[in-house]
Design a protein around this motif. Structure first.
Motif, short mmCIF file in Angstrom:
data_model
loop_
_atom_site.label_atom_id
_atom_site.label_comp_id
_atom_site.label_asym_id
_atom_site.label_seq_id
_atom_site.Cartn_x
_atom_site.Cartn_y
_atom_site.Cartn_z
N ASN A 75 31.07 -4.47 19.99
CA ASN A 75 32.11 -3.46 19.78
C ASN A 75 32.49 -3.50 18.31
O ASN A 75 33.32 -4.31 17.89
N PHE A 76 31.87 -2.64 17.52
CA PHE A 76 32.13 -2.65 16.08
C PHE A 76 33.57 -2.24 15.73
O PHE A 76 34.19 -2.87 14.86
N PRO A 77 34.13 -1.19 16.35
CA PRO A 77 35.53 -0.85 16.03
C PRO A 77 36.49 -2.01 16.29
O PRO A 77 37.44 -2.24 15.53
N LYS A 78 36.25 -2.76 17.36
CA LYS A 78 37.10 -3.89 17.69
C LYS A 78 36.71 -5.13 16.89
O LYS A 78 37.51 -6.04 16.67
N GLY A 79 35.45 -5.18 16.44
CA GLY A 79 34.97 -6.32 15.66
C GLY A 79 34.63 -7.52 16.51
O GLY A 79 34.93 -8.66 16.14
N ASN A 93 27.81 3.49 8.14
CA ASN A 93 28.83 3.62 9.18
C ASN A 93 30.23 3.34 8.66
O ASN A 93 31.21 3.64 9.32
N HIS A 94 30.31 2.77 7.45
CA HIS A 94 31.61 2.50 6.83
C HIS A 94 32.53 1.73 7.78
O HIS A 94 33.62 2.19 8.13
N PHE A 95 32.10 0.56 8.17
CA PHE A 95 32.91 -0.27 9.06
C PHE A 95 34.19 -0.75 8.37
O PHE A 95 34.28 -0.76 7.14
N LYS A 96 35.14 -1.16 9.17
CA LYS A 96 36.39 -1.68 8.64
C LYS A 96 36.14 -2.87 7.72
O LYS A 96 35.22 -3.65 7.95
N GLU A 156 37.57 -5.55 7.50
CA GLU A 156 37.71 -6.85 8.17
C GLU A 156 36.39 -7.42 8.67
O GLU A 156 36.25 -8.64 8.78
#
Length: 240
Positions: free
Chosen positions: A45-49, A81-84, A86
């Protein structure tokens, strides 16, 4: 990172850096596979990390990705994808370290995959250079694979190995990878908290039973030519 700091290496030389990281990484990845990953289903889960194995969730750092289409590696800090921020803290830190060390594989955002530079090798070095208790996982998808480092693992994953496993990992690594053999052995013993002494042609690891690693220089490169708990056997074989 302690592995690197306690062994004299040329930090601008990828082979020397990789050699210093490899033993530790293979030992911890093997333990992680046996104790954590096993045959569990995984999901990411990339958004959640996070990455999940079975029912257990671990925080991740997105290291980078391999593409089957272009046959290239792309570091996480330049992923489309420009992940967060964090979850790309580690690759950003590695880029800064690569700049400091003049170690190009850590600073070049994208390059062709080969036996030397690929997701597995880059991830192994990344986890060790982080100085943290990390393992990595290759998350395959239709067009390639994403490589993530994950934390929150039990200390047992990072425990020293015994003489049998040390010897087995050493044999595996010198057969499979292009290495500086002396740096590999010294760094692996150092991470393993195994005292050792060295001469021009031998390193002696002081496990409960001494382990003798014999070297030979061929065209200015040192190679391991034998590893045994019996010094006399190595000395005898060297005379044949």
């Amino acid at each position: 990172m302690e592995t690197i700091n306690n062994i004299a290496i040329n930090t601008s030389d990828w082979t020397e850096v990789f050699s210093a990281c490899l033993g530790q990484s293979i030992a911890t990845q093997t333990a992680c596979g046996e104790r954590i990953v096993k045959n569990s289903r995984w999901s990411i889960n990339f958004p959640k990390g996070t990455i999940t194995f079975g029912k257990t969730e671990y925080p991740i750092q997105f290291l980078g990705s391999e593409s089957k289409v272009s046959n290239t590696w792309l570091w996480g800090w330049d992923n489309i994808n420009h992940f967060k921020d964090e979850i790309i803290t580690l690759p950003n830190t590695l880029r800064d370290l690569g700049t400091k060390w003049h170690l190009r594989p850590l600073t070049l955002k994208e390059f062709d995959l080969n036996d030397t530079y690929n997701g597995h090798n880059l991830s192994m070095v990344s986890c060790v250079l982080s100085g943290e208790k990390l393992c990595y996982y290759r998350c395959m998808h239709e067009t390639g694979a994403a490589f993530v480092a994950f934390s929150g693992l039990p200390d047992s994953v990072f425990a020293p190995v015994d003489i049998l496993n040390f010897s087995s990992i050493t044999a595996q690594c010198i057969q499979k990878f292009f290495l500086n053999h002396r740096i590999f052995i010294k760094s692996f013993l150092n991470w393993n908290n195994t005292p050792f002494e060295e001469t021009d042609d031998m390193i002696i690891g002081h496990f409960p039973q001494d382990l003798y690693v014999k070297f030979k220089t061929v065209e200015s490169r040192e190679y391991i030519i034998g590893i045994s708990t019996e010094r006399s056997k190595l000395e005898k074989d060297d005379k044949i």
